[in-house]
Enzyme design. Structure first.
Site, short mmCIF file in Angstrom:
data_model
loop_
_atom_site.label_atom_id
_atom_site.label_comp_id
_atom_site.label_asym_id
_atom_site.label_seq_id
_atom_site.Cartn_x
_atom_site.Cartn_y
_atom_site.Cartn_z
N ASN A 198 -13.50 21.78 52.22
CA ASN A 198 -12.83 20.56 52.62
C ASN A 198 -13.52 19.68 53.78
O ASN A 198 -13.02 18.52 54.22
CB ASN A 198 -11.48 20.73 52.41
CG ASN A 198 -10.88 21.71 53.67
OD1 ASN A 198 -11.43 22.75 53.37
ND2 ASN A 198 -10.39 21.26 54.62
N HIS A 218 -2.47 15.22 44.50
CA HIS A 218 -2.73 14.28 45.31
C HIS A 218 -4.33 14.00 45.95
O HIS A 218 -4.74 13.03 46.40
CB HIS A 218 -1.76 14.09 46.74
CG HIS A 218 -2.12 15.22 47.79
ND1 HIS A 218 -2.70 14.99 49.01
CD2 HIS A 218 -1.85 16.38 47.76
CE1 HIS A 218 -2.85 15.78 49.60
NE2 HIS A 218 -2.30 16.89 48.90
N THR A 235 14.09 23.20 39.20
CA THR A 235 13.75 22.13 37.96
C THR A 235 12.40 21.40 38.14
O THR A 235 12.25 21.03 39.17
CB THR A 235 15.10 21.20 38.22
OG1 THR A 235 16.15 21.89 38.05
CG2 THR A 235 15.02 19.99 37.08
N CYS A 251 -6.24 18.55 57.61
CA CYS A 251 -5.24 19.62 57.62
C CYS A 251 -5.09 20.43 58.88
O CYS A 251 -4.19 20.92 59.18
CB CYS A 251 -5.57 20.72 56.56
SG CYS A 251 -5.58 19.74 54.95
#
Ligand code: PMP
Length: 389
Positions: free
Chosen positions: A161, A213, A249, A336
Site C-alpha cells: 500500500n 472502500h 446481522t 494508515c
C-alpha cells in the site's frame, strides 16, 4: 478525477487510502435502505434483503474465482486479516506455532502477528533484498526456506500500500503448498483487488482478504475468502449469520454496495489497468525528464495504481498541505500509519531523509493526464516557494 457540482475542482490522488463511491454504489445503498428487512427474517422483506446479500456474494466470489460458499462478509479487511491470522493460529497453532510473514505488511496483518509472537509463537519476518539492478525486492525462496512442518501460516500481501510493490505470492504459496500441504496460505489482496488479477486458485491461497472502500464501494465492509475444506474457528459468536462463521446481522446496504462496485468494475479491469498504467508511466517519465528534484521510489513492476515519489529538500507534510490548498489530495507515505513513522519505505531501501519527503500518489481510473500535469506544476511551485524560505 475532477468532481464538479460541489463548488470545487479537486484532484484526488489518494485512492490507496479510500476511493470515491460510484453511482451504482449510491443506487444500491439507497435501494437497500428502502428494502430494509433483516436477511434472517422469514417474511418477504427479509427475503428481499437476503437476496441482495446473496447476489453481492455471488458477484464478489465470482470475481475471486471461488464459490459463494467460500466468501464471508466482514466489517473490512482489518477484520478479515485478523480473522485469517488468529483463525489459523487457533486451529493449528498448538502443533504448529510458527508464522512466516513479509516485513512490509499493513498493520492489520503485522500487529496480529506481533500479538501472537507475544503469546509464544515464532514469527519470521522475511525482508526484501537487492536484486541485480540494486532494487530491494522479495525473493520467493526467502519465504519458502523459512517454512517448515511447524508453520501454521504464511501470510503476505499481493500489492504493497505504500510503494505498489507486487510480492511473489503465487510462487511462494505454490511452493509452500507442495512442500507443506497443511500450512495455510493467506493473502491481503486489498490494494490489488479489482486492479490486478486476483484469483484464489492462481494465487494458491487458502484465504484472501478484500475491502469495499478501496474499490469504490463504502467503508466498513470487507470479505474473507476461506477455501472449502479449511476449518477456521469463529472469532465472533451469536446468531449464526454467515453460516455460523461470523455472527451479526448483515449490513445489507454495505454488502449491496460492495457487490454493485465489483460488478461494475469487473466489466473493464483491463481497460482501467491500461489507463492507469499510462498515467503512471507518464508521471515517471515526466519526473525523469524534467524534475531533477523529484525521485520515483516505487520499484519497477509495481502496481501503477500506487506511486511513491520523494521531493528533495521538502518534508512530506508541508507538501501535502501545500497541495491541499490547491485542492490536490495526496498522502504522505501511508494513510494508515498516521502520526506513526512507517518502516515500510526503509524496508524498500528508501533512505530516511527521502522517506521524510515522500508522497504517495495513488490513482484511480477516474484520474486524467492533465491532473498529473497540474500536480507536477504544483510541486515545481512548491520547490520555488518553500525551499528558498
Ligand atoms: N490491508 C491493506 C494493504 C490496506 O491498504 C488496508 C487499508 N488501508 C487494509 C488492509 C485495511 O482495510 P480496511 O480499511 O477495510 O480495514
Amino acid at each position: 478525477m475532477i468532481i464538479f457540482g460541489k463548488g470545487q475542482n479537486m484532484i484526488y490522488f489518494d485512492n490507496a487510502a479510500t476511493t470515491a463511491p460510484i453511482e451504482q454504489v449510491k443506487k444500491a445503498v439507497a435501494e437497500a435502505m428502502e428494502d430494509f428487512g433483516n436477511p434472517s427474517s422469514l417474511h418477504g422483506l427479509g427475503l428481499t434483503a437476503q437476496q441482495k446479500v446473496s447476489y453481492a456474494r455471488k458477484i464478489i466470489s465470482g470475481a475471486l474465482g471461488v464459490t459463494d460458499q467460500e466468501l464471508f462478509f466482514t466489517s473490512g479487511a482489518t477484520e478479515s486479516n485478523n480473522t485469517a491470522i488468529f483463525g489459523a493460529a487457533n486451529s493449528l497453532g498448538k502443533r504448529k506455532p510458527k508464522i512466516v510473514v513479509s516485513s512490509v505488511e499493513h498493520p492489520s496483518v503485522a500487529e496480529p502477528c506481533s500479538v501472537l509472537e507475544e503469546r509464544g509463537f515464532e514469527v519470521v519476518r522475511v525482508h526484501p533484498r537487492e536484486n541485480e539492478h540494486g532494487e530491494r525486492v522479495f525473493f520467493a525462496e526467502d519465504f519458502v526456506r523459512e517454512v517448515d512442518d511447524r508453520t501454521c501460516l504464511v501470510t503476505m500481501m499481493l500489492c504493497n500500500n505504500e510503494t505498489g510493490a507486487v510480492l511473489p505470492v503465487a510462487e511462494v504459496f505454490r511452493r509452500v503448498k507442495k512442500l507443506h500441504p497443511d500450512t495455510l496460505t493467506h493473502c491481503d489482496a486489498v490494494q490489488a483487488f479489482m486492479k490486478l488479477p486476483v484469483k484464489a486458485k492462481k494465487l494458491n491461497a487458502d484465504m484472501i482478504s478484500v475491502s469495499g472502500h478501496k474499490v469504490h464501494a463504502l467503508k466498513g465492509i470487507g470479505g474473507l475468502y476461506v477455501r472449502k475444506g479449511v476449518h477456521l474457528p469463529s472469532l465472533v459468536f451469536g446468531g449464526g449469520q454467515e453460516r455460523g462463521f461470523r455472527s451479526g446481522t448483515e449490513s445489507v446496504p454495505l454488502i449491496a454496495a460492495f457487490g454493485a462496485a465489483v460488478e461494475q468494475l469487473s466489466a473493464n479491469l483491463d481497460e482501467r489497468y491500461k489507463h492507469v498504467s499510462e498515467l503512471s508511466s507518464y508521471l515517471r517519465s515526466q519526473i525523469a525528464e524534467a524534475h531533477p528534484n523529484i525521485l520515483f521510489n516505487s520499484p519497477d513492476g509495481a502496481s501503477p495504481y500506487v506511486n511513491s515519489i520523494a521531493v528533495k529538500w521538502l518534508r512530506s507534510e508541508v507538501l501535502l498541505h501545500y497541495l491541499e490548498k490547491r485542492e490536490i489530495y495526496v498522502s504522505s507515505g501511508s494513510a494508515c500509519s498516521k502520526g506513526k513513522k512507517s518502516s515500510v519505505l526503509g524496508e524498500f531501501g528508501v533512505p530516511d531523509e527521502l522517506a521524510d519527503s515522500t508522497l504517495r500518489i495513488s490513482f484511480s481510473y477516474m484520474n486524467q493526464v492533465n491532473e498529473v500535469n497540474t500536480l507536477l506544476a504544483a510541486l515545481d511551485d512548491a520547490g520555488r516557494e518553500l525551499v528558498s524560505k
